[in-house]
Design an enzyme around this catalytic site. Structure first.
Site, PDB file in Angstrom:
ATOM      1  N   GLU A  75       0.725  -1.023   0.085  1.00 36.20           N
ATOM      2  CA  GLU A  75       0.405   0.008  -0.371  1.00 36.20           C
ATOM      3  C   GLU A  75       0.809   1.022  -0.044  1.00 36.20           C
ATOM      4  O   GLU A  75       0.495   2.198   0.036  1.00 36.20           O
ATOM      5  CB  GLU A  75      -0.793  -0.494   1.476  1.00 36.20           C
ATOM      6  CG  GLU A  75      -2.000  -0.586   1.415  1.00 36.20           C
ATOM      7  CD  GLU A  75      -1.643  -2.945   2.091  1.00 36.20           C
ATOM      8  OE1 GLU A  75       0.019  -2.951   2.150  1.00 36.20           O
ATOM      9  OE2 GLU A  75      -1.781  -2.583   2.818  1.00 36.20           O
ATOM     10  N   CYS A 115       0.175   1.200   7.418  1.00 35.68           N
ATOM     11  CA  CYS A 115      -0.973   1.507   5.939  1.00 35.68           C
ATOM     12  C   CYS A 115      -1.934   2.347   6.360  1.00 35.68           C
ATOM     13  O   CYS A 115      -1.995   3.511   5.723  1.00 35.68           O
ATOM     14  CB  CYS A 115      -0.886   0.727   5.323  1.00 35.68           C
ATOM     15  SG  CYS A 115       0.774  -0.594   4.749  1.00 35.68           S
TER      16      CYS A 115
END
Ligand code: THU
Length: 161
Positions: A75, A115
């Site tokens: 990500e 993330c």
């Protein structure tokens, strides 16, 4: 003392075919990103794709290192790559999928805590929610409207400035 409760909303789809045309394209892009995963230590591939406000899709995959803490999540690779390719263009959605040869029947894997915090940072930068789509190996999808749903009581810039 008041006991408080936080509710999280998300959508669940049985298959990619049930998603919107835009989402289907983004989900396919995150699957395509799996091929460039460098994950010889975990053997756990993660692919991600960001849809930008200009219509472009930027991909990323997890990049591991023998010094384990240096492993980069898919990500964050996708988001930083997107910002560098198209500076200041806001993110509309981010999609994530995983591939494991050991466990294939897991629910859609959510972004790790770090993330989630980075997606939230971009939401604050763009002053706009970013949709998060999670695709399981067997093709089920969970969709959140914002990083806030995955990061309740988020630490954001309002605490500092
Ligand atoms: N990983 C991601 O790419 N994204 C996440 O949100 C969770 C974990 C990667 C890091 C590492 O390469 C592998 O998955 C196993 O933790």
């Amino acid at each position: 003392m008041d006991q408080k409760e936080i509710k999280i909303n998300y959508a669940y789809y049985e298959s990619i075919a049930d998603c919107s045309a835009d989402d289907q394209i983004l989900l396919q892009a995150c699957k395509d990103a799996l091929i460039d995963s460098y994950s010889p230590y975990s053997n756990f591939k993660v692919g991600s794709a960001v849809l930008l406000a200009n219509g472009k899709i930027v991909k990323g995959s997890n990049q591991e290192n023998v010094a384990y803490p240096m492993c980069e999540c898919a990500e964050r690779v996708a988001m930083y790559n997107a910002w560098h390719q198209y500076p200041k263009v806001s993110f509309m959605k981010i999609a994530v999928t995983t591939y494991s040869s050991i466990k294939s029947d897991t629910p859609p894997a959510p972004p790790c805590g770090a993330c989630r915090q980075v997606i939230f940072e971009y939401e604050e930068r763009f002053e706009k929610a970013i949709e998060i789509l999670l695709l399981s190996q067997s093709g089920k999808i969970i969709k959140f409207k914002s990083a806030r749903d995955l990061l309740p009581l988020a630490f954001g810039k309002d605490f500092l400035i």
